[in-house]
Scaffold this motif. Sequence first.
Motif, PDB file in Angstrom:
ATOM      1  N   GLU A  34       0.824  -1.200   0.000  1.00  0.00           N
ATOM      2  CA  GLU A  34       0.000   0.000   0.000  1.00  0.00           C
ATOM      3  C   GLU A  34       0.863   1.257   0.000  1.00  0.00           C
ATOM      4  O   GLU A  34       0.511   2.259  -0.634  1.00  0.00           O
ATOM      5  N   LEU A  35       1.997   1.207   0.674  1.00  0.00           N
ATOM      6  CA  LEU A  35       2.905   2.356   0.674  1.00  0.00           C
ATOM      7  C   LEU A  35       3.477   2.580  -0.724  1.00  0.00           C
ATOM      8  O   LEU A  35       3.620   3.725  -1.175  1.00  0.00           O
ATOM      9  N   GLU A  36       3.769   1.508  -1.423  1.00  0.00           N
ATOM     10  CA  GLU A  36       4.271   1.649  -2.793  1.00  0.00           C
ATOM     11  C   GLU A  36       3.187   2.184  -3.716  1.00  0.00           C
ATOM     12  O   GLU A  36       3.484   2.926  -4.656  1.00  0.00           O
ATOM     13  N   GLU A  37       1.932   1.836  -3.463  1.00  0.00           N
ATOM     14  CA  GLU A  37       0.852   2.413  -4.268  1.00  0.00           C
ATOM     15  C   GLU A  37       0.732   3.910  -4.006  1.00  0.00           C
ATOM     16  O   GLU A  37       0.456   4.683  -4.927  1.00  0.00           O
ATOM     17  N   GLU A  38       0.958   4.336  -2.767  1.00  0.00           N
ATOM     18  CA  GLU A  38       0.956   5.765  -2.461  1.00  0.00           C
ATOM     19  C   GLU A  38       2.082   6.482  -3.208  1.00  0.00           C
ATOM     20  O   GLU A  38       1.916   7.604  -3.677  1.00  0.00           O
ATOM     21  N   ARG A  39       3.231   5.812  -3.332  1.00  0.00           N
ATOM     22  CA  ARG A  39       4.346   6.420  -4.085  1.00  0.00           C
ATOM     23  C   ARG A  39       3.974   6.529  -5.569  1.00  0.00           C
ATOM     24  O   ARG A  39       4.307   7.504  -6.232  1.00  0.00           O
ATOM     25  N   ARG A  40       3.285   5.533  -6.076  1.00  0.00           N
ATOM     26  CA  ARG A  40       2.818   5.618  -7.467  1.00  0.00           C
ATOM     27  C   ARG A  40       1.819   6.751  -7.627  1.00  0.00           C
ATOM     28  O   ARG A  40       1.764   7.415  -8.670  1.00  0.00           O
ATOM     29  N   LEU A  41       1.029   6.988  -6.582  1.00  0.00           N
ATOM     30  CA  LEU A  41       0.070   8.093  -6.616  1.00  0.00           C
ATOM     31  C   LEU A  41       0.803   9.431  -6.712  1.00  0.00           C
ATOM     32  O   LEU A  41       0.395  10.327  -7.465  1.00  0.00           O
ATOM     33  N   MET A  42       1.889   9.573  -5.956  1.00  0.00           N
ATOM     34  CA  MET A  42       2.696  10.789  -6.054  1.00  0.00           C
ATOM     35  C   MET A  42       3.286  10.933  -7.454  1.00  0.00           C
ATOM     36  O   MET A  42       3.317  12.036  -8.025  1.00  0.00           O
ATOM     37  N   TYR A  43       3.741   9.832  -8.025  1.00  0.00           N
ATOM     38  CA  TYR A  43       4.303   9.852  -9.381  1.00  0.00           C
ATOM     39  C   TYR A  43       3.251  10.316 -10.388  1.00  0.00           C
ATOM     40  O   TYR A  43       3.527  11.150 -11.263  1.00  0.00           O
ATOM     41  N   VAL A  44       2.032   9.801 -10.266  1.00  0.00           N
ATOM     42  CA  VAL A  44       0.949  10.206 -11.168  1.00  0.00           C
ATOM     43  C   VAL A  44       0.675  11.696 -11.013  1.00  0.00           C
ATOM     44  O   VAL A  44       0.514  12.423 -12.003  1.00  0.00           O
ATOM     45  N   ALA A  45       0.626  12.171  -9.767  1.00  0.00           N
ATOM     46  CA  ALA A  45       0.355  13.592  -9.524  1.00  0.00           C
ATOM     47  C   ALA A  45       1.422  14.466 -10.175  1.00  0.00           C
ATOM     48  O   ALA A  45       1.110  15.461 -10.846  1.00  0.00           O
ATOM     49  N   MET A  46       2.684  14.099 -10.002  1.00  0.00           N
ATOM     50  CA  MET A  46       3.774  14.905 -10.545  1.00  0.00           C
ATOM     51  C   MET A  46       3.765  14.934 -12.069  1.00  0.00           C
ATOM     52  O   MET A  46       3.992  15.972 -12.694  1.00  0.00           O
ATOM     53  N   THR A  47       3.468  13.805 -12.683  1.00  0.00           N
ATOM     54  CA  THR A  47       3.546  13.712 -14.145  1.00  0.00           C
ATOM     55  C   THR A  47       2.296  14.223 -14.847  1.00  0.00           C
ATOM     56  O   THR A  47       2.182  14.096 -16.069  1.00  0.00           O
ATOM     57  N   ARG A  48       1.355  14.813 -14.100  1.00  0.00           N
ATOM     58  CA  ARG A  48       0.250  15.519 -14.761  1.00  0.00           C
ATOM     59  C   ARG A  48       0.714  16.891 -15.243  1.00  0.00           C
ATOM     60  O   ARG A  48       0.056  17.521 -16.070  1.00  0.00           O
ATOM     61  N   ALA A  49       1.843  17.376 -14.703  1.00  0.00           N
ATOM     62  CA  ALA A  49       2.312  18.733 -15.000  1.00  0.00           C
ATOM     63  C   ALA A  49       3.157  18.759 -16.262  1.00  0.00           C
ATOM     64  O   ALA A  49       4.050  17.934 -16.449  1.00  0.00           O
ATOM     65  N   LYS A  50       2.896  19.757 -17.105  1.00  0.00           N
ATOM     66  CA  LYS A  50       3.701  19.948 -18.322  1.00  0.00           C
ATOM     67  C   LYS A  50       4.844  20.920 -18.081  1.00  0.00           C
ATOM     68  O   LYS A  50       5.990  20.650 -18.464  1.00  0.00           O
ATOM     69  N   ASN A  51       4.563  22.046 -17.448  1.00  0.00           N
ATOM     70  CA  ASN A  51       5.566  23.111 -17.330  1.00  0.00           C
ATOM     71  C   ASN A  51       5.937  23.468 -15.893  1.00  0.00           C
ATOM     72  O   ASN A  51       7.115  23.594 -15.570  1.00  0.00           O
ATOM     73  N   ASN A  52       4.940  23.648 -15.046  1.00  0.00           N
ATOM     74  CA  ASN A  52       5.188  24.112 -13.679  1.00  0.00           C
ATOM     75  C   ASN A  52       4.569  23.150 -12.674  1.00  0.00           C
ATOM     76  O   ASN A  52       3.363  22.861 -12.743  1.00  0.00           O
ATOM     77  N   LEU A  53       5.384  22.671 -11.745  1.00  0.00           N
ATOM     78  CA  LEU A  53       4.932  21.753 -10.705  1.00  0.00           C
ATOM     79  C   LEU A  53       5.298  22.333  -9.348  1.00  0.00           C
ATOM     80  O   LEU A  53       6.469  22.620  -9.071  1.00  0.00           O
ATOM     81  N   ARG A  54       4.285  22.527  -8.503  1.00  0.00           N
ATOM     82  CA  ARG A  54       4.497  23.092  -7.176  1.00  0.00           C
ATOM     83  C   ARG A  54       3.867  22.161  -6.141  1.00  0.00           C
ATOM     84  O   ARG A  54       2.676  21.843  -6.219  1.00  0.00           O
ATOM     85  N   LEU A  55       4.652  21.721  -5.178  1.00  0.00           N
ATOM     86  CA  LEU A  55       4.226  20.820  -4.122  1.00  0.00           C
ATOM     87  C   LEU A  55       4.267  21.571  -2.799  1.00  0.00           C
ATOM     88  O   LEU A  55       5.212  22.327  -2.548  1.00  0.00           O
ATOM     89  N   SER A  56       3.281  21.378  -1.947  1.00  0.00           N
ATOM     90  CA  SER A  56       3.271  22.095  -0.668  1.00  0.00           C
ATOM     91  C   SER A  56       2.888  21.148   0.460  1.00  0.00           C
ATOM     92  O   SER A  56       2.198  20.146   0.255  1.00  0.00           O
TER      93      SER A  56
END
Length: 547
Positions: free
Chosen positions: A484-506
């Motif tokens: 389940e922790l690895e699936e959460e990491r995949r979720l972060m990967y999906v979130a990051m790769t939705r961005a084309k130009n600007n990615l901001r994490l908070s």
Amino acid sequence: MRDRVFNIPHPASNPSHLTSHIQPFIGTFHSFGARILKQEAKLAGRTINFTIFDDDDSMSLLKKVMKAANISKERWSPPALHHKFSTVKSELISPEEIMDKTALKIFHDYEAALAGNNAFDFDDLIEKVVRLFEKHSEMLKKYQERFRYILVDEYQDVNTAQYRMVKLLAEKHKNLSVVGDDAQAIYGWRHADFRNFLNFDQDWPQAKIVKLEQNYRSSGNIITAASEVIRKNKLQRPKELWTQNPKGNPVVITSINEANDEAELIVSQLLSYAKAKVIESNPNNSSTAVLYRTNAQSRAIEQALIGANIPYKIFGGLKFYERKEIKDIVAALRVAANPRDTISAERIEKNFNKGVATHLLKELPRLASELSILELINFFLVNADYFEYLDRHYPNARERTENVKELIVFAGEFKELSEFLERVSLLQATDSPAKQLQHLTSRTQPVVLMTVHMAKGLEFDNVFVIGCNEGLLPHQMSYGSTSELEEERRLMYVAMTRAKNNLRLSFYGTPSRFLYEMPADLTDFVDKTTQQRRAMPDDDDAYIEYE
């Protein structure tokens, strides 16, 4: 996809378009299963005019079954039982494996009630087909010959029943092509098992594996940072992503005090984008999304956007086919097509007085063979005095009336009632933010708010991922399980790769462990709690690693 396939140029020897007898089937697993069950309804113990129950219908039937068996809903949770039933069907396991004596009785009563209603639930559209394939070899051979070439998209998201369906169909001719990305397998909670994807070449030893490693969407920095995050997962098929796009801006990681400050920070950045003409200079091609792990996180950002008069569109709320007025009309049409559908009949009886309900339930089935879909809808609206009913019961009657009109427009595209009802049932279980986004007509595209799960498959010029905290992303419920922790990491990967130009994490509080997995030279850390730019805080004791 259908338009592209049907317009493929053909050799000079056969210049015509695909003829009707060789047209391929293009659709979801569930629509494919529904088509087979329609042809094999008798073998499945149904008639051809069966109803497909959505989750609400299935839950209503389950509660009815429990009431008839005098089983307390307080002691036996209907949602929990429904989830067990779904697990049995999605994973093709024996109900005895996960149910006690009482739950097992309810399951068998529920299955009998489905048959009595001449209905299938959504999981049946796959599971019942697989069972028929396994039980009737001649039937399986018929469909193996009919579908000699099989292509599957998003193969990492198939569950056990879907996997088995594909394997059975492809066993004879072995013409199977699948596409998927194990790094984007984020639907384990829906019974998806991405090990089916990882083990593909074990099932098919002669398979040719082609890695699609070039990314055309994101900047170089985003791709590299996301690749370093996903690299930490142990269960995967490694890839080396690359892009010809420029490196672009660094990934911005911001520490703030709490969620309201996070929302104000995003508003400030959005106004900065607008001032720089990032959004307004080309509204048709510039887009911004705010992504989050859970729907509850949207409150603060919605409030801030409203306060700043920034238009936004939130996805993941009530779907069109879950709205009360739509379900009322669909229930009437279901009764017209299938008089044995007691769940739809009960909906009409509960919503209208006895005289109106009795008249509708008597006349709708009689008129089904005489009237068109639109005429049947009109019969319901007139005889139920439905628009007056909406005015009498709901303050937003105008909005609900517009929903009814939209359903009428859609229904007008169908000639057969059964085809329309099947399409509605399939749509009820499918969120499609990509299709909805195509219809936004604002001169300035609104900011899109959605969960990361909803964002899969989409792309935006500017992406904010909020709540990158321990306990949210990764979610605290994943702490006790490596998978389940690895699936959460995949979720972060999906979130990051939705961005084309600007990615901001908070983040606020304890930063997500995933933030530490990004190369420091690709990130720009801003500490809004001290208004300073500096390195990420020390990660010692920030979180626990699970082996």
